[in-house]
Design a protein around this motif. Structure first.
Motif, PDB file in Angstrom:
ATOM      1  N   HIS A   1      -0.429   4.461   8.114  1.00 60.00           N
ATOM      2  CA  HIS A   1      -1.402   5.433   8.596  1.00 60.00           C
ATOM      3  C   HIS A   1      -1.061   6.840   8.111  1.00 60.00           C
ATOM      4  N   THR A   2       0.214   7.176   8.208  1.00 57.35           N
ATOM      5  CA  THR A   2       0.695   8.486   7.742  1.00 57.35           C
ATOM      6  C   THR A   2       0.456   8.621   6.241  1.00 57.35           C
ATOM      7  N   ILE A   3       0.709   7.531   5.514  1.00 54.67           N
ATOM      8  CA  ILE A   3       0.549   7.563   4.056  1.00 54.67           C
ATOM      9  C   ILE A   3      -0.927   7.710   3.684  1.00 54.67           C
ATOM     10  N   LYS A   4      -1.773   7.082   4.475  1.00 56.27           N
ATOM     11  CA  LYS A   4      -3.209   7.190   4.211  1.00 56.27           C
ATOM     12  C   LYS A   4      -3.662   8.649   4.322  1.00 56.27           C
ATOM     13  N   ASN A   5      -3.159   9.330   5.357  1.00 60.02           N
ATOM     14  CA  ASN A   5      -3.488  10.753   5.527  1.00 60.02           C
ATOM     15  C   ASN A   5      -2.909  11.602   4.400  1.00 60.02           C
TER      16      ASN A   5
ATOM     17  N   PHE B   1       0.834  -1.208   0.000  1.00 59.56           N
ATOM     18  CA  PHE B   1       0.000   0.000   0.000  1.00 59.56           C
ATOM     19  C   PHE B   1       0.869   1.259   0.000  1.00 59.56           C
ATOM     20  N   VAL B   2       1.907   1.264   0.828  1.00 59.61           N
ATOM     21  CA  VAL B   2       2.811   2.419   0.912  1.00 59.61           C
ATOM     22  C   VAL B   2       3.556   2.606  -0.409  1.00 59.61           C
ATOM     23  N   ALA B   3       4.089   1.517  -0.930  1.00 60.06           N
ATOM     24  CA  ALA B   3       4.874   1.583  -2.166  1.00 60.06           C
ATOM     25  C   ALA B   3       4.023   2.094  -3.329  1.00 60.06           C
ATOM     26  N   ARG B   4       2.823   1.533  -3.436  1.00 63.08           N
ATOM     27  CA  ARG B   4       1.916   1.888  -4.533  1.00 63.08           C
ATOM     28  C   ARG B   4       1.479   3.359  -4.424  1.00 63.08           C
ATOM     29  N   SER B   5       1.167   3.784  -3.189  1.00 58.77           N
ATOM     30  CA  SER B   5       0.734   5.167  -2.976  1.00 58.77           C
ATOM     31  C   SER B   5       1.838   6.155  -3.344  1.00 58.77           C
ATOM     32  N   LEU B   6       3.045   5.871  -2.858  1.00 58.62           N
ATOM     33  CA  LEU B   6       4.152   6.791  -3.120  1.00 58.62           C
ATOM     34  C   LEU B   6       4.485   6.830  -4.611  1.00 58.62           C
ATOM     35  N   ASP B   7       4.380   5.691  -5.271  1.00 53.88           N
ATOM     36  CA  ASP B   7       4.658   5.644  -6.709  1.00 53.88           C
ATOM     37  C   ASP B   7       3.663   6.515  -7.486  1.00 53.88           C
ATOM     38  N   GLU B   8       2.385   6.396  -7.146  1.00 51.27           N
ATOM     39  CA  GLU B   8       1.363   7.212  -7.829  1.00 51.27           C
ATOM     40  C   GLU B   8       1.606   8.699  -7.566  1.00 51.27           C
ATOM     41  N   ILE B   9       1.874   9.032  -6.307  1.00 50.00           N
ATOM     42  CA  ILE B   9       2.021  10.449  -5.954  1.00 50.00           C
ATOM     43  C   ILE B   9       3.285  11.051  -6.575  1.00 50.00           C
ATOM     44  N   ARG B  10       4.374  10.290  -6.563  1.00 49.67           N
ATOM     45  CA  ARG B  10       5.621  10.819  -7.156  1.00 49.67           C
ATOM     46  C   ARG B  10       5.435  11.097  -8.641  1.00 49.67           C
ATOM     47  N   PHE B  11       4.761  10.171  -9.322  1.00 53.13           N
ATOM     48  CA  PHE B  11       4.564  10.376 -10.770  1.00 53.13           C
ATOM     49  C   PHE B  11       3.575  11.517 -11.039  1.00 53.13           C
ATOM     50  N   TRP B  12       2.389  11.411 -10.452  1.00 50.55           N
ATOM     51  CA  TRP B  12       1.318  12.337 -10.821  1.00 50.55           C
ATOM     52  C   TRP B  12       1.452  13.737 -10.218  1.00 50.55           C
TER      53      TRP B  12
ATOM     54  N   SER C   1       6.757  13.655  -1.062  1.00 48.76           N
ATOM     55  CA  SER C   1       6.601  12.235  -1.443  1.00 48.76           C
ATOM     56  C   SER C   1       7.964  11.545  -1.550  1.00 48.76           C
ATOM     57  N   HIS C   2       8.985  12.310  -1.895  1.00 47.86           N
ATOM     58  CA  HIS C   2      10.327  11.722  -2.019  1.00 47.86           C
ATOM     59  C   HIS C   2      11.030  11.607  -0.677  1.00 47.86           C
ATOM     60  N   GLU C   3      10.494  12.312   0.326  1.00 42.15           N
ATOM     61  CA  GLU C   3      11.120  12.242   1.657  1.00 42.15           C
ATOM     62  C   GLU C   3      10.680  11.011   2.439  1.00 42.15           C
ATOM     63  N   PHE C   4       9.491  10.457   2.067  1.00 42.83           N
ATOM     64  CA  PHE C   4       9.032   9.239   2.750  1.00 42.83           C
ATOM     65  C   PHE C   4       9.882   8.049   2.331  1.00 42.83           C
ATOM     66  N   GLN C   5      10.115   7.159   3.292  1.00 42.81           N
ATOM     67  CA  GLN C   5      10.831   5.917   2.981  1.00 42.81           C
ATOM     68  C   GLN C   5       9.810   4.813   2.703  1.00 42.81           C
ATOM     69  N   ALA C   6      10.296   3.721   2.151  1.00 38.85           N
ATOM     70  CA  ALA C   6       9.410   2.581   1.852  1.00 38.85           C
ATOM     71  C   ALA C   6       8.814   1.989   3.132  1.00 38.85           C
ATOM     72  N   ASN C   7       9.502   2.202   4.272  1.00 36.04           N
ATOM     73  CA  ASN C   7       8.982   1.654   5.534  1.00 36.04           C
ATOM     74  C   ASN C   7       8.134   2.670   6.307  1.00 36.04           C
ATOM     75  N   ALA C   8       7.624   3.680   5.602  1.00 39.14           N
ATOM     76  CA  ALA C   8       6.791   4.700   6.254  1.00 39.14           C
ATOM     77  C   ALA C   8       5.537   4.052   6.847  1.00 39.14           C
TER      78      ALA C   8
END
Ligand code: FE2
Ligand code: FE2
Length: 271
Positions: free
Chosen positions: A65-69, A4-15, A55-62
């Motif tokens: 809950h934080t990512i959901k917000n 979930f974290v990986a997928r979210s960050l990937d979408e946000i970094r791109f879009w 989005s680039h400051e978050f790590q894959a182990n974020a």
């Protein structure tokens, strides 16, 4: 790694980078006297630049809950830029901005991309993901239209004297219009059309054309950067449409892998 974290960050970094660039393109197209619209576009540029940076400051182990917000916050920003783009489209179609230089189809196009971004984030946050066979059809209907639009923008922003390139862009436009209608046909035949052989042939056929268009965009981008062709295409726009083709191609590759695994009734891969 949390999917979930990986997928979210990937979408946000791109879009978020894409949304930031849309704000820049909108700003370029406004007239000198449209200072309020220009200010609003600049404001969105700053908002998405900030989101991209974070989005680039978050790590894959974020923390999920934080990512959901974070997803919720970004989805709200995407909704706002969508509304701004639709408002601008309304002004253009009512001829209230005579002389501005963004095509109405471009403004509609970038609003569809904002809507797509928002939907992806909502899907991720609610966990209501489409089953793979539906995702294969819906993503293709969406992206084939995006690719057809890009071909039309390139076609119309190249200098008319670049006859050979203009003709190539027109051929891509026809090709992608046809593929988009094929995708709509397949969509209308749902759910009976959702067999593995049909879906994997559909994905394979689309991949061939997307690769060709991706290569054409890459060539155009390089020629524009080196000032070797005549056009009114901003170098950043040339790179922007190239990256979107790469994105579509990577989604098609994921579908390809998932379909060859043939677990079509499971939610997987894209989500
Ligand atoms: Fe875009
Ligand atoms: Fe686009």
């Amino acid at each position: 790694m949390d999917e979930f974290v990986a997928r979210s960050l990937d979408e946000i970094r791109f879009w978020s980078r894409i949304m930031k660039e849309h704000s820049f393109f909108l700003g370029l197209g406004f007239r000198c006297e449209d200072t309020q619209l220009k200010k609003e576009a600049d404001r969105f540029y700053a908002i998405f630049e900030d989101i991209e940076r974070r989005s680039h400051e978050f790590q894959a182990n974020a923390d999920p809950h934080t990512i959901k917000n974070f997803n919720t916050e970004v989805a709200i920003a995407a909704t706002h830029i969508w509304a701004f783009k639709r408002m601008v489209l309304g002004l253009i179609l009512q001829c209230k901005l005579p002389g501005q230089t963004n095509f109405p189809l471009l403004v509609d196009h970038i609003s569809r991309e904002a809507n797509y971004f928002r939907n992806r984030l909502e899907e991720l946050n609610t966990g209501r993901l489409e089953p793979l066979p539906d995702a294969v059809i819906d993503e293709n209907v969406f992206f084939l239209k995006i690719m057809a639009d890009h071909s039309k923008f390139i076609n119309h922003l190249l200098d008319p004297s670049e006859r050979k390139l203009v003709e190539q862009a027109r051929e891509f436009s026809n090709d992608f219009d046809m593929l988009m209608f094929q995708a709509i046909d397949l969509s209308s035949m749902r759910p009976q059309s959702q067999t593995v052989p049909l879906l994997s042939q559909f994905v394979d056929q689309n991949k061939v054309s997307v690769k060709a268009l991706r290569d054409f965009k890459k060539t155009a981008r390089d020629l524009i950067n080196e000032c070797r062709i005549k056009s009114i295409i901003h170098p950043l726009l040339a790179d922007h449409v190239f990256r979107e083709a790469e994105r579509f191609l990577s989604i098609l590759d994921m579908f390809d892998q998932a379909l060859s695994g043939a677990k079509v009734n499971k939610r997987e891969i894209l989500h």
